[in-house]
Design a protein around this motif. Structure first.
Motif, mmCIF file in Angstrom:
data_model
loop_
_atom_site.group_PDB
_atom_site.id
_atom_site.type_symbol
_atom_site.label_atom_id
_atom_site.label_comp_id
_atom_site.label_asym_id
_atom_site.label_seq_id
_atom_site.Cartn_x
_atom_site.Cartn_y
_atom_site.Cartn_z
ATOM 1 N N ARG A 3 1.062 -1.263 -0.318
ATOM 2 C CA ARG A 3 -0.251 0.447 0.119
ATOM 3 C C ARG A 3 0.706 1.418 -0.128
ATOM 4 O O ARG A 3 1.838 0.713 0.029
ATOM 5 N N TYR A 47 -2.034 7.563 6.636
ATOM 6 C CA TYR A 47 -2.732 7.270 4.791
ATOM 7 C C TYR A 47 -3.176 5.609 5.540
ATOM 8 O O TYR A 47 -2.337 4.464 5.925
ATOM 9 N N LYS A 51 -9.545 3.051 0.935
ATOM 10 C CA LYS A 51 -10.700 5.135 0.797
ATOM 11 C C LYS A 51 -12.326 4.279 1.131
ATOM 12 O O LYS A 51 -13.192 3.346 1.109
ATOM 13 N N GLU A 57 -9.440 9.062 0.329
ATOM 14 C CA GLU A 57 -8.944 8.845 1.156
ATOM 15 C C GLU A 57 -8.793 8.024 2.784
ATOM 16 O O GLU A 57 -9.742 9.934 3.202
ATOM 17 N N TYR A 59 -8.073 8.370 6.928
ATOM 18 C CA TYR A 59 -6.239 8.521 7.500
ATOM 19 C C TYR A 59 -6.356 8.602 8.865
ATOM 20 O O TYR A 59 -7.557 8.484 9.227
#
Length: 135
Positions: A3, A47, A51, A57, A59
């Protein structure tokens, strides 16, 4: 599976969120800032690699909503890193004495997304703290 590793930072003095574009010798470099910031001046969030349902995204520090049971009853949780995974912390379970001081209720973020629980970022703990205030 890999990732993308990236961060954002809340600048405590400016009261703004910035993308982090580097870290070196104990200093964070923020997009939009022309000088390095000492780490104490910012809160850094990683992050998650995931999503939400809108492609936003997710976090650490984000506040998400999700439909845990598919009933239309929406839960809200704060994204934290706990026990080697990102989770949505929704509050505390009732203690045996009926107060709200029991164990934290957490749900693994990856499981919520994989199981189509309609996860959506609705804010973050710095810009929207009112979204997680409890009665």
């Amino acid at each position: 599976m890999s990732r993308e590793i990236k961060f954002r930072a809340w600048h405590k003095v400016d009261g703004k969120m910035y993308k982090v574009y580097g870290f070196s010798q104990g200093k964070w470099f923020l997009r939009g800032k022309t000088f390095p910031m000492p780490s104490g001046a910012v809160e850094v969030m990683q992050y998650t690699g995931l999503k939400d349902r809108n492609g936003v995204e997710i976090y650490e520090g984000d506040i998400v909503s999700f439909d845990l049971y598919g009933s239309g009853e929406i839960e809200r949780g704060t994204i934290i890193f706990s026990k080697a995974s990102f989770v949505a912390k929704t509050g505390y379970s009732p203690a045996l004495d009926g107060t709200h001081h029991g164990h934290p209720l957490t749900y693994q973020l990856g499981s919520l997304i994989r199981n189509d629980k309609a996860v959506e970022v609705i804010g973050n703990i710095y810009e929207n703290p009112e979204l997680i205030e409890r009665d």
